[in-house]
Write a protein that holds these residues in place. Structure first.
Motif, mmCIF file in Angstrom:
data_model
loop_
_atom_site.group_PDB
_atom_site.id
_atom_site.type_symbol
_atom_site.label_atom_id
_atom_site.label_comp_id
_atom_site.label_asym_id
_atom_site.label_seq_id
_atom_site.Cartn_x
_atom_site.Cartn_y
_atom_site.Cartn_z
ATOM 1 N N PRO A 1 1.975 -11.277 6.389
ATOM 2 C CA PRO A 1 2.871 -12.303 7.027
ATOM 3 C C PRO A 1 2.935 -13.522 6.257
ATOM 4 O O PRO A 1 2.252 -14.152 5.681
ATOM 5 C CB PRO A 1 2.079 -12.597 8.193
ATOM 6 N N VAL A 2 4.408 -14.102 6.302
ATOM 7 C CA VAL A 2 4.801 -15.294 5.703
ATOM 8 C C VAL A 2 5.140 -16.347 6.930
ATOM 9 O O VAL A 2 6.143 -16.036 7.663
ATOM 10 C CB VAL A 2 6.115 -15.100 4.715
ATOM 11 N N LEU A 3 4.449 -17.179 6.913
ATOM 12 C CA LEU A 3 4.634 -18.514 8.047
ATOM 13 C C LEU A 3 5.549 -19.307 7.640
ATOM 14 O O LEU A 3 6.330 -20.032 8.531
ATOM 15 C CB LEU A 3 3.270 -19.068 8.399
ATOM 16 N N GLU A 4 5.668 -19.889 6.461
ATOM 17 C CA GLU A 4 6.572 -20.846 5.982
ATOM 18 C C GLU A 4 7.015 -20.538 4.393
ATOM 19 O O GLU A 4 6.513 -19.753 3.840
ATOM 20 C CB GLU A 4 6.102 -22.210 5.944
ATOM 21 N N GLY A 5 8.169 -20.925 3.982
ATOM 22 C CA GLY A 5 8.670 -20.705 2.639
ATOM 23 C C GLY A 5 9.737 -19.737 2.431
ATOM 24 O O GLY A 5 10.806 -19.838 1.586
ATOM 25 N N LEU A 6 10.112 -18.815 3.542
ATOM 26 C CA LEU A 6 11.355 -17.970 3.038
ATOM 27 C C LEU A 6 12.017 -17.975 4.516
ATOM 28 O O LEU A 6 11.803 -17.910 5.528
ATOM 29 C CB LEU A 6 10.759 -16.519 3.039
ATOM 30 N N ASN A 7 13.298 -17.304 4.109
ATOM 31 C CA ASN A 7 14.285 -17.156 5.208
ATOM 32 C C ASN A 7 14.584 -15.484 5.232
ATOM 33 O O ASN A 7 14.540 -14.768 4.244
ATOM 34 C CB ASN A 7 15.466 -17.806 5.057
ATOM 35 N N ALA A 8 15.140 -15.229 6.423
ATOM 36 C CA ALA A 8 15.403 -13.634 6.397
ATOM 37 C C ALA A 8 16.406 -13.254 5.703
ATOM 38 O O ALA A 8 16.442 -11.935 5.218
ATOM 39 C CB ALA A 8 15.870 -13.420 7.984
ATOM 40 N N ASP A 9 17.128 -13.879 5.047
ATOM 41 C CA ASP A 9 18.326 -13.429 4.015
ATOM 42 C C ASP A 9 17.961 -13.752 2.528
ATOM 43 O O ASP A 9 18.869 -13.379 1.874
ATOM 44 C CB ASP A 9 19.715 -14.027 4.208
ATOM 45 N N ASP A 10 16.877 -14.078 2.300
ATOM 46 C CA ASP A 10 16.265 -14.133 0.895
ATOM 47 C C ASP A 10 15.936 -13.029 0.445
ATOM 48 O O ASP A 10 15.581 -12.012 1.041
ATOM 49 C CB ASP A 10 15.007 -15.361 1.001
ATOM 50 N N TRP A 11 16.067 -12.835 -1.048
ATOM 51 C CA TRP A 11 15.637 -11.721 -1.835
ATOM 52 C C TRP A 11 14.685 -12.135 -2.562
ATOM 53 O O TRP A 11 14.642 -13.186 -3.599
ATOM 54 C CB TRP A 11 16.937 -11.217 -2.799
ATOM 55 N N VAL A 12 13.447 -11.370 -2.525
ATOM 56 C CA VAL A 12 12.244 -11.697 -3.373
ATOM 57 C C VAL A 12 11.988 -10.278 -4.100
ATOM 58 O O VAL A 12 12.412 -9.231 -3.888
ATOM 59 C CB VAL A 12 11.044 -12.165 -2.485
ATOM 60 N N VAL A 13 11.156 -10.575 -5.355
ATOM 61 C CA VAL A 13 10.952 -9.718 -6.471
ATOM 62 C C VAL A 13 9.613 -8.986 -5.671
ATOM 63 O O VAL A 13 8.836 -9.445 -5.466
ATOM 64 C CB VAL A 13 10.674 -10.268 -7.731
ATOM 65 N N LEU A 14 9.906 -7.553 -5.802
ATOM 66 C CA LEU A 14 8.894 -6.819 -5.312
ATOM 67 C C LEU A 14 7.893 -6.255 -6.181
ATOM 68 O O LEU A 14 6.709 -6.260 -5.681
ATOM 69 C CB LEU A 14 9.536 -5.432 -4.799
ATOM 70 N N ALA A 15 7.983 -6.220 -7.424
ATOM 71 C CA ALA A 15 6.973 -5.622 -8.443
ATOM 72 C C ALA A 15 7.189 -6.162 -9.582
ATOM 73 O O ALA A 15 8.350 -6.886 -9.991
ATOM 74 C CB ALA A 15 6.989 -4.027 -8.329
ATOM 75 N N GLY A 16 6.184 -6.319 -10.538
ATOM 76 C CA GLY A 16 6.091 -6.972 -11.827
ATOM 77 C C GLY A 16 6.304 -8.569 -11.909
ATOM 78 O O GLY A 16 6.764 -9.039 -12.810
ATOM 79 N N VAL A 17 5.575 -9.223 -10.621
ATOM 80 C CA VAL A 17 5.983 -10.605 -10.667
ATOM 81 C C VAL A 17 5.311 -11.314 -11.814
ATOM 82 O O VAL A 17 5.465 -12.372 -11.937
ATOM 83 C CB VAL A 17 5.239 -11.169 -9.071
ATOM 84 N N GLN A 18 4.151 -10.582 -12.394
ATOM 85 C CA GLN A 18 3.234 -11.321 -13.173
ATOM 86 C C GLN A 18 3.928 -11.544 -14.713
ATOM 87 O O GLN A 18 3.497 -12.565 -15.499
ATOM 88 C CB GLN A 18 2.061 -10.558 -13.705
ATOM 89 N N LEU A 19 5.196 -10.893 -14.948
ATOM 90 C CA LEU A 19 5.938 -10.910 -16.147
ATOM 91 C C LEU A 19 7.263 -11.767 -16.042
ATOM 92 O O LEU A 19 7.946 -11.871 -17.277
ATOM 93 C CB LEU A 19 6.138 -9.523 -16.659
ATOM 94 N N LEU A 20 7.281 -12.507 -14.901
ATOM 95 C CA LEU A 20 8.753 -13.209 -14.716
ATOM 96 C C LEU A 20 8.177 -14.657 -15.005
ATOM 97 O O LEU A 20 7.158 -15.028 -15.034
ATOM 98 C CB LEU A 20 8.984 -13.191 -13.350
ATOM 99 N N HIS A 21 9.315 -15.261 -15.262
ATOM 100 C CA HIS A 21 9.290 -16.914 -15.543
ATOM 101 C C HIS A 21 10.472 -17.740 -14.870
ATOM 102 O O HIS A 21 11.584 -16.903 -14.422
ATOM 103 C CB HIS A 21 9.247 -17.155 -16.935
ATOM 104 N N GLU A 22 10.312 -19.065 -14.649
ATOM 105 C CA GLU A 22 11.342 -19.701 -13.946
ATOM 106 C C GLU A 22 12.610 -19.842 -14.752
ATOM 107 O O GLU A 22 12.667 -19.890 -15.879
ATOM 108 C CB GLU A 22 10.659 -21.352 -13.854
ATOM 109 N N GLY A 23 13.707 -19.576 -13.681
ATOM 110 C CA GLY A 23 15.207 -19.674 -14.212
ATOM 111 C C GLY A 23 15.532 -18.372 -15.178
ATOM 112 O O GLY A 23 16.565 -18.167 -15.530
ATOM 113 N N GLN A 24 14.627 -17.337 -15.204
ATOM 114 C CA GLN A 24 14.925 -16.189 -15.930
ATOM 115 C C GLN A 24 16.154 -15.451 -15.197
ATOM 116 O O GLN A 24 16.281 -15.342 -14.031
ATOM 117 C CB GLN A 24 13.836 -15.181 -15.886
ATOM 118 N N ALA A 25 17.216 -14.798 -16.163
ATOM 119 C CA ALA A 25 18.363 -14.108 -15.496
ATOM 120 C C ALA A 25 17.758 -12.732 -15.041
ATOM 121 O O ALA A 25 17.154 -11.947 -16.149
ATOM 122 C CB ALA A 25 19.552 -14.239 -16.438
#
Length: 365
Positions: A324-348
């Motif tokens: 459950p997410v109490l704060e920080g996201l909206n219903a229309d946001d898209w979040v990455v589902l898997a492989g989040v350890q390999l990502l970095h800020e600003g990545q295309a």
């Protein structure tokens, strides 16, 4: 034909290859990532394991102390009301009863003498042969004898009851849940000998952790699933909630009563109690989408320009597959589902859904 010097040819070749490398790096396609949108939190439900108990579980004990000479039942035996369960050596209480019986007989004899003496003084007083004070003394002796007899009879009744207390009997119909005595053991008055699970209502005993105690209250509705009947939910409510934590487990004991009195739950059965949280938890994301760093939770959100940004979120109690997410996201946001350890800020990135279909950001439509 004029050939360039060999060193110059090498420099030109290096510059050409470097330019090609930069063009290749610039033309590298965005990394595909699987994304999901936060969904209404379906796992704002807390589950606790429990065990089926009787609604009433009296602890049976002898009302006098003594040595156990007979034990007539075992744990798990079914008993009826007033059935004998165990006995103490009655010799001491019987001797005490006989002694008080003798005291009663002596008090009765003393009363007869005092009555006769008072009657004689009454006759003499009527004839004016004794003084009034002499008659009053005999009358007081008579009244005192009456009181001593009444006291002796009360003590006899107590001693007679104690003879009966040497046999422990069931207070209700039910099943012996626990046994704590053995033949030959010396027990004190009030020491628990048996725990009786009375027939009738059944309920589930659970333990609530400290962090969950304030979220629950007596009367709160719950659902109960018996281990022997998977998938079937029985409605219930929290009937009792301990105000103090157990000193060893640091949990708060609670009792859950079934709303339906005809639930076929047997003593000792395993159960799971599900309690829906009272707090509003509008959104939830899969467990794999959340990362933690220095005690904070984060998710990777895809921005309108198809690049990533790390967003700090505040989460509730983790469920089996969602957070459950109490704060920080909206219903229309898209979040990455898997492989989040390999990502970095600003990545295309190139966002795709679970069916490997491209996701078009709202700003790109």
């Amino acid at each position: 034909m004029i050939r360039p010097p060999l060193p110059l040819l090498g420099v030109l070749t290096f510059v050409f290859l470097a330019g090609c490398s930069e063009e290749v790096a610039e033309e590298a396609p965005p990394q595909p990532v699987m994304v999901v949108q936060p969904q209404p939190a379906s796992e704002s439900i807390e589950s606790y394991p429990g065990e089926v108990h009787a609604r009433y579980e009296p602890e049976l004990a002898f009302r006098i102390g003594g040595k156990v000479t007979e034990r007539l039942v075992e744990a798990g035996d079914r008993v009826r009301k007033e059935q004998a369960l165990a006995s103490l050596d009655p010799q001491d209480v019987r001797l005490q009863l006989e002694g008080i019986r003798a005291q009663v007989a002596a008090a009765e004899a003393n009363l007869r003498v005092a009555r006769a003496e008072r009657d004689r003084y009454k006759t003499l007083l009527d004839r004016q042969l004794v003084s009034r004070s002499q008659f009053d003394a005999s009358d007081n002796a008579f009244r005192s004898a009456q009181a001593r007899l009444q006291q002796a009879k009360a003590e006899f009744d107590v001693a007679n009851n104690q003879v009966g207390y040497a046999t422990l009997r069931a207070t209700r119909d039910g099943v012996i849940a626990q046994r704590h005595i053995e033949v030959g053991q010396v027990v004190a008055a009030g020491q628990t000998a048996f725990v009786l699970a009375a027939d009738g209502e059944r309920e589930v005993a659970i333990s609530l952790p400290e962090q969950a105690f304030e979220r629950h209250a007596v009367g709160q509705e719950v659902s109960v699933e018996l281990w022997s009947q998977p998938g079937r939910q029985y409605p219930g409510r929290i009937r009792e909630l301990s105000p103090a934590a157990d000193q060893q487990s640091r949990t708060y004991s609670a009792r859950v009563a079934f709303t339906d009195a005809e639930v076929t739950a047997e003593l000792g059965q395993s159960a799971r109690v599900s309690i829906r949280s009272k707090a509003e938890v509008p959104l939830a994301v899969p467990l794999s989408a959340v990362t933690a760093e220095q005690g904070n939770a984060y998710v990777w959100r895809v921005k309108a320009d198809a690049t990533l940004e790390r967003v700090r979120v505040r989460t509730g109690s983790f469920g089996e597959s969602q957070v459950p997410v109490l704060e920080g996201l909206n219903a229309d946001d898209w979040v990455v589902l898997a492989g989040v350890q390999l990502l970095h800020e600003g990545q295309a990135v190139r966002a795709v859904d679970r069916d490997n279909r491209s996701v078009v950001m709202a700003a790109q439509e």
